[in-house]
Design an enzyme around this catalytic site. Structure first.
Site, mmCIF file in Angstrom:
data_model
loop_
_atom_site.group_PDB
_atom_site.id
_atom_site.type_symbol
_atom_site.label_atom_id
_atom_site.label_comp_id
_atom_site.label_asym_id
_atom_site.label_seq_id
_atom_site.Cartn_x
_atom_site.Cartn_y
_atom_site.Cartn_z
ATOM 1 N N GLU A 146 9.009 -4.434 10.823
ATOM 2 C CA GLU A 146 9.503 -3.021 10.083
ATOM 3 C C GLU A 146 10.029 -2.086 11.407
ATOM 4 O OE1 GLU A 146 7.006 -1.250 7.461
ATOM 5 O OE2 GLU A 146 7.924 0.691 7.402
ATOM 6 N N ASP A 196 0.861 -1.275 -0.026
ATOM 7 C CA ASP A 196 0.043 -0.010 0.196
ATOM 8 C C ASP A 196 0.968 1.313 -0.150
ATOM 9 O OD1 ASP A 196 0.950 -0.205 2.484
ATOM 10 O OD2 ASP A 196 -1.109 0.123 3.531
ATOM 11 N N SER A 197 2.268 0.920 0.211
ATOM 12 C CA SER A 197 3.043 2.107 -0.071
ATOM 13 C C SER A 197 2.903 2.664 -1.358
ATOM 14 C CB SER A 197 4.636 1.819 0.083
ATOM 15 O OG SER A 197 4.656 0.549 -0.776
ATOM 16 N N ASP A 201 -0.964 -6.185 -0.413
ATOM 17 C CA ASP A 201 -1.375 -5.487 1.061
ATOM 18 C C ASP A 201 -2.727 -5.190 0.843
ATOM 19 O OD1 ASP A 201 0.131 -4.724 2.920
ATOM 20 O OD2 ASP A 201 1.027 -3.175 2.218
ATOM 21 N N GLU A 215 -1.507 -5.662 8.538
ATOM 22 C CA GLU A 215 -0.885 -4.984 9.611
ATOM 23 C C GLU A 215 -1.349 -5.367 11.120
ATOM 24 O OE1 GLU A 215 0.214 -0.856 8.941
ATOM 25 O OE2 GLU A 215 1.009 -1.306 6.820
ATOM 26 N N LYS A 275 -1.406 -9.365 2.876
ATOM 27 C CA LYS A 275 -0.608 -8.796 4.120
ATOM 28 C C LYS A 275 -1.491 -8.005 4.667
ATOM 29 C CE LYS A 275 2.757 -5.844 3.879
ATOM 30 N NZ LYS A 275 2.169 -4.907 4.786
HETATM 31 O O1 KIV Z 1 3.406 -1.165 1.450
HETATM 32 C C1 KIV Z 1 4.807 -1.520 1.726
HETATM 33 O O2 KIV Z 1 5.598 -1.265 0.892
HETATM 34 C C2 KIV Z 1 5.117 -2.400 2.990
HETATM 35 C C3 KIV Z 1 6.473 -2.596 2.985
HETATM 36 C C4 KIV Z 1 7.436 -1.542 3.435
HETATM 37 C C5 KIV Z 1 6.794 -3.953 3.868
HETATM 38 O O3 KIV Z 1 4.209 -2.633 3.689
#
Ligand code: KIV
Length: 311
Positions: free
Chosen positions: A199, A63-64, A102, A134, A132
């Site tokens: 992280e 989600d970055s 994510d 969190e 993924k």
């Molecule tokens: O969204 C992302 O890029 C991440 C990584 C930093 C692990 O969660």
């Protein structure tokens, strides 16, 4: 639009030889054998092809992308539909790596049933091989596992908690906090998580978690003792337009490379040195002569024609 096509020649394996697909159990086997797991984010077809062909084991459609692709201030606003769109593009490009999507903020923070329904969309509509999430969401991990959805968890500095944390701050800095992270990691593994991203935590905390955990840890700003490492693609190649965090190593300067290429192109257009005659399509000789006569002009200096084929 360019007619450029991506050739399939670039894959690591010789023609006819397919590399074994990376699966979630394969990652656990790598941990068992002490083989480091390489992971990187990707958000589109072209970069996912490069990352996969370079032999990276796990590709995260992170989600970055909200920040590095969409230019948003943090990761909170990106939607399920946007994440699905990018996951599909990555999925089309990848043959070997494990593709993890994510789940964005809000898509699994309500009921377990809602989280499960959104996770199913990533698998069904975008081809994700794992999702993924969190935080220590043990109940949700159990439900996803029961529904045959592989889960990567994410502990420590969890960017979707930016407001609760009061900024992007290193987590697990006291013995109690480090032990809590360790307890969370064990509970998630017991609930069925396939791997855990750690992280922004002290190296010592990551090492302690990794040593005892039956599933792999993948670190980002968590030191070298994790079972694998992950970075954001745009940080790795200097495309993120922000100062690098302490844990980022820049392996290339794509900003400088692209900037120089774009400026060179602009200069060529301004000086009329692009396109050259070789970069043009041409009429066949008789038609060219006829056109010149009928239009009364001398016409440009031209080179031999290629028969009108697009190349
Ligand atoms: O969204 C992302 O890029 C991440 C990584 C930093 C692990 O969660």
């Amino acid at each position: 639009m360019s007619l450029t096509r991506f050739s399939s020649d670039g894959h690591l394996a010789p023609p006819g030889v397919s590399l074994p697909k990376v699966t979630m159990p394969a990652l656990s086997e790598m941990k068992r054998q002490g083989k480091p797991i390489s992971a990187l984010t990707a958000y589109d077809y072209a970069t996912a092809r490069l990352v996969d062909e370079a032999g990276i084991d796990l590709i995260l459609v992170g989600d970055s992308l909200a920040m590095v692709v969409l230019g948003q201030e943090n990761t909170l606003a990106v939607t399920v539909d946007e994440m699905l769109h990018h996951t599909r593009a990555v999925r089309r490009a990848v043959h070997r790596a494990l593709v993890v999507a994510d789940m964005p903020f809000g898509s699994y923070h309500g009921t377990v049933a809602d989280g499960l329904a959104n996770a199913v969309r990533f698998v069904k509509e975008a081809g994700a091989e794992a999702v993924k999430i969190e935080g220590p969401r043990v109940e949700l991990v159990r439900a996803l596992t029961e529904a045959e959805i592989s889960v990567v968890c994410h502990l420590g500095l969890t960017p979707q908690s930016v407001h609760r944390m009061g900024g992007y701050r290193v987590q697990g800095r006291t013995v109690d906090a480090a032990l809590q992270l360790q307890a969370d990691a064990f509970a998630l593994a017991a609930a069925g998580a396939g791997a855990i991203v750690l992280e922004g935590i002290p190296r010592e905390a990551a090492a302690a978690i990794t040593a005892g955990l039956p599933i792999p840890t993948v670190g980002i700003g968590a030191g070298p003792d994790c079972d694998g490492q992950i970075l954001v693609f745009h940080d790795l190649v200097n495309l993120s337009f922000s100062p690098a965090a302490k844990f980022v190593r820049r392996y290339a300067d794509a900003s400088a490379l692209f900037r120089a290429a774009i400026e060179h192109y602009r200069e060529d257009v301004e000086h009329r040195t692009f396109p050259s005659d070789e970069e043009c399509y041409h009429l066949p000789e008789p038609a060219r002569k006829l056109l010149q006569t009928s239009s009364g002009g001398a016409g440009p200096e031209v080179s031999a024609d290629n028969g009108g084929r697009l190349q």
